[in-house]
Design an enzyme around this catalytic site. Structure first.
Site: not given
Lengths: 525, 525
Positions: B91, B466-467
């Site tokens: 991420y 969600y991310r």
């Protein structure tokens, strides 16, 4: 009640604002007569209702009308006090914190928008009451149970937003909120969580947003007007067992909490466990004068007599398990063995199995009821109550310490002591119910002094209230003193950014927009 | 990596700012060399690391130092990008969204401030990693279990703040946060919940504030720097049973979810149930080239051969129960009966009882592990991965539909399909793991196009992530399109009020302060 206008608004200007609002909702839904103002006053006010007067009330029927009213409120500098159904008894009912605010009555927005038995949730508007939702579930014969507060007159959303509690596995009602729609102080509409994407089917299922999550920032809040929300419901279990333990002595509460809290934290017990003292049962048996007809607190020797006469323990714990029968049985054995270490008498056991009838007054099975309001008759006259409600860690030491502290203070004011603790996990909500007759000024004067003492002494012991009546919102906020009131400072900064005119619920929970910060001293009880 | 400064800051001005920051933390803790910048780059970057370059990093040792740095950041208009331990692999790792931001590395703030086995919680600083907490619990021999993500290299707080998930009853890590301390963009310090009162012992026990609750508003957030937080832990159970089901076909995932989700929602299963596809097992058995040595996706016939050779189902569900043995047994019978309706083969059963040893790689028992990083070796070269992570309702229909949708898109790019679903309650987190070799530019180019297609097509189907990785934070925020992007508008209004200079994490999750809104187009992958 005569007209009180908001600060710096003349009666003429107020009237112009009301006419503009009538243009949105129709003139029947702007309620601005003396009788109307009475209807929105605090029926349980500790003192004259005029201390927290609404200027009027206005009742929109849709999100679009809420948006239009909020824009007019900005234009006319007339603040709104949103209420869902206005049944927040003991905490202010429908009355506003700041004199002259217009009650934004959301009771007409009462649609049940979704009711899903597979994923066990509903989407409701603020006007939907616990009884409404219950009836709809029954009508559709859906295998869903609710979680209700002791007195379930109010709104499902309103209660969750005010951090209300129930006595089921879904008892921490604010934690059941999932996906909120709110009208912001500038009239914009926001949806939290996955609802920030159009038609996302996970809106009321996944409890977080992409980015910061604000669902709980809209609770006990004046940052927006919640116009709909998802609420998680309990799938109906196939069986349920109630274990009723009578706990003899006041001082037993310590071991009771030390026995139950670990089982709650481990998940063996999933219910919010309610531990009320004996007076909770007595108020259902008659009026106070039937048992003790002198002023002042019922003396300890008479309390002991009453417990004996009515075969009551000082505390009664009606613990309930839910689920498949073999699982419930296995859990019950563990609970009984744990309680037996300190209590000889085995519990009464009441089984319920799918298809059995359910008693009308079973809050632990999510049946809405107004029976606890019986309490208001206890004292006689225009009976009312207030709840002093601090939160403490769920250990015997803290619970017993808090019980003794509040008992000592309440005793010193010669007032009846009626406490309950609800174990919600790692914490317990303590409610000290204070009953009074609104027609006895000296009782009210005592109540107010007592309430001040409870807040101040309890804060000295390190505990804070989780909600409170209008008249004490600022005093309780004052007790949150870390870094010179950093939480209030932070709240007020966010408030001013979102609501520069301060038109949504000024003073709510002690948070004041700069436009009305000069009012923070008014209306304190 | 050469110096990139933040917008409108010259290298000279940047140097002055770094010297001022060195005055706070000491010059050893300001890391501003080319090598330092490399160390804070995204080791898994899909593309050149220079796309998300830090200007420098600075590592404070205390809340007071964080406050001082935040004040200097305002003074010098040098934005900070807070990371806990900077291990957000897939991420963005430690790299900032906006070029030239200074990484605020909180790794030195690594104290475990409280560890309470009775009420089952800890209070930690951001630098405390899962391994650190695990070791401390073992050292003190406390009956506490953690919940860890698949790869547990990172920070306990950092993972919760980023909405990380685990595979235990405490698997929704953000929901375990209780009581946060944060340094605000103006350098003020706020504590949420009961911590807003000095020394209140319920700070990390009761999950709400008096007034609005902002705990989750500090997650995936640039509204403040979280400097400590309470985290709920699981009390160690007395026994645990793992039921391992091999699920033969890809298309079986529908009935699997329709069997497990109702048991999860009813509370019979309290774990977050992980449903990974076969590739999750294969990556532990070797490298991709050992099984298929051609470019492009492994063809379906070879997948079927591999499943047969390695005796693997397409999915594997290792479901775990926790608690007292009779309760666990009763639950297991119900689960087995429910699964038997669609699956002939009974599960493998692995009992654990208090005192038994625990395998080093048992994420369902909260043991931290870095084994899943093995995945990076699968593809060979400088292997890396990205996760495409939408949330869907926990029904067979939605899960199967989403699985087929992402599979179709991934197939069309000739990339291996490796999906998992985690049932967290009423929703399932879907992670589509995309593995690539950072030294193969054409693989990276494919990955980027594929990721764009996944975001866009999945949003069309109604689901949101969600991310996501730094490079797609804006693109994902764009998919949250209700009321013309109301959630972003709301977030940016709050952001501007709290952070007028925009110095905390500009661009985080697609939320830009007005000072840097012109940068929103830069750094998009």
């Amino acid at each position: 009640m005569k007209l009180t206008t908001p600060p710096r608004v003349s009666p003429q200007q107020f009237d112009v604002a009301m006419q503009a609002m009538a243009g949105v909702v129709g003139k029947d839904w702007v309620m601005a007569s003396d009788a109307d103002r009475d209807a929105y006053a605090d029926a349980y006010a500790p003192g004259p209702q005029e201390q927290w007067p609404a200027g009027a009330a206005v009742a929109p029927a849709s999100v679009e009308e809420v948006q239009a009213l909020v824009r007019l409120a900005n234009e006319h500098k007339v603040p709104l006090w949103p209420v869902a159904r206005g049944k927040n008894l003991g905490y202010g009912t429908a009355a506003p914190r700041m004199a002259g605010s217009v009650v934004l009555d959301l009771g007409r927005m009462n649609k049940i928008l979704e009711l899903d038995d597979k994923l066990a949730y509903c989407v409701v508007e603020p006007g939907v009451g616990f009884f409404d939702l219950y009836e709809e579930i029954q009508r559709k014969k859906l295998p869903l149970w609710m979680s209700v507060p002791g007195n379930a007159w109010g709104s499902v959303i309103g209660n969750a937003l005010e951090h209300g509690i129930g006595y089921t596995p879904y008892g921490l009602h604010a934690r059941n909120l999932c996906g909120v729609e709110a009208v912001l102080p500038d009239g914009d509409v926001v949806r939290t969580g996955m609802g920030a994407m159009k038609d996302n089917p996970a809106w009321h299922l996944f409890p977080m947003s992409y980015g910061p999550t604000f669902d709980l920032a809209f609770t006990q809040s004046n940052l927006g007007v919640v116009t709909k929300a998802g609420i998680w419901l309990q799938p109906a279990p196939e069986s349920s067992l109630e274990l009723v333990f009578d706990i003899p002595e006041a001082g037993d509460v310590g071991w009771v909490v030390d026995t139950i809290a670990p089982l709650k934290i481990s998940g063996l017990i999933d219910q919010n466990v309610f531990i009320p003292s004996w007076l909770g049962k007595m108020v259902l048996k008659g009026q106070r004068k039937d048992f003790w007809d002198k002023p002042g607190a019922i003396p300890e020797w008479r309390v002991q007599e009453l417990l004996k006469e009515h075969k009551l323990g000082y505390w009664q714990v009606a613990l309930r398990l839910y689920g498949e029968e073999p699982v419930v049985k296995a859990k019950a054995e563990i609970i009984k063995a744990a309680m037996a270490k300190n209590l000889k008498a085995p519990p009464a056991e009441n089984w319920w199995r799918s298809g059995d009838p359910i008693h009308a007054y079973e809050t632990t099975m999510g049946i809405p009821s107004a029976v606890p309001l019986q309490m208001s008759d206890w004292i006689g006259g225009r009976g009312a109550h207030m709840g002093f409600s601090p939160v403490v860690p769920a250990t015997g030491k803290h619970v017993q310490g808090q019980m003794e502290l509040s008992r000592k203070i309440i005793d010193s004011f010669d007032v009846d002591f009626y406490a309950s603790f609800t174990i919600g996990g790692r914490f317990a909500n303590n409610v000290n119910m204070l009953m009074f007759d609104r027609d006895q000024p000296e009782q009210i004067a005592t109540m107010k002094k007592l309430f001040n003492a409870l807040i101040d002494e309890t804060a000295k012991a390190g505990y804070g209230e989780y909600r409170t009546h209008l008249g004490w919102m600022d005093r309780v906020m004052d007790t949150f003193d870390f870094n010179d009131g950093a939480l209030r400072r932070f709240n007020e900064k966010v408030k001013d950014a979102l609501d520069p005119n301060g038109i949504i619920a000024p003073g709510k929970q002690g948070i004041w927009p700069s436009a009305y910060r000069d009012q923070a001293k008014e209306g304190r009880a």
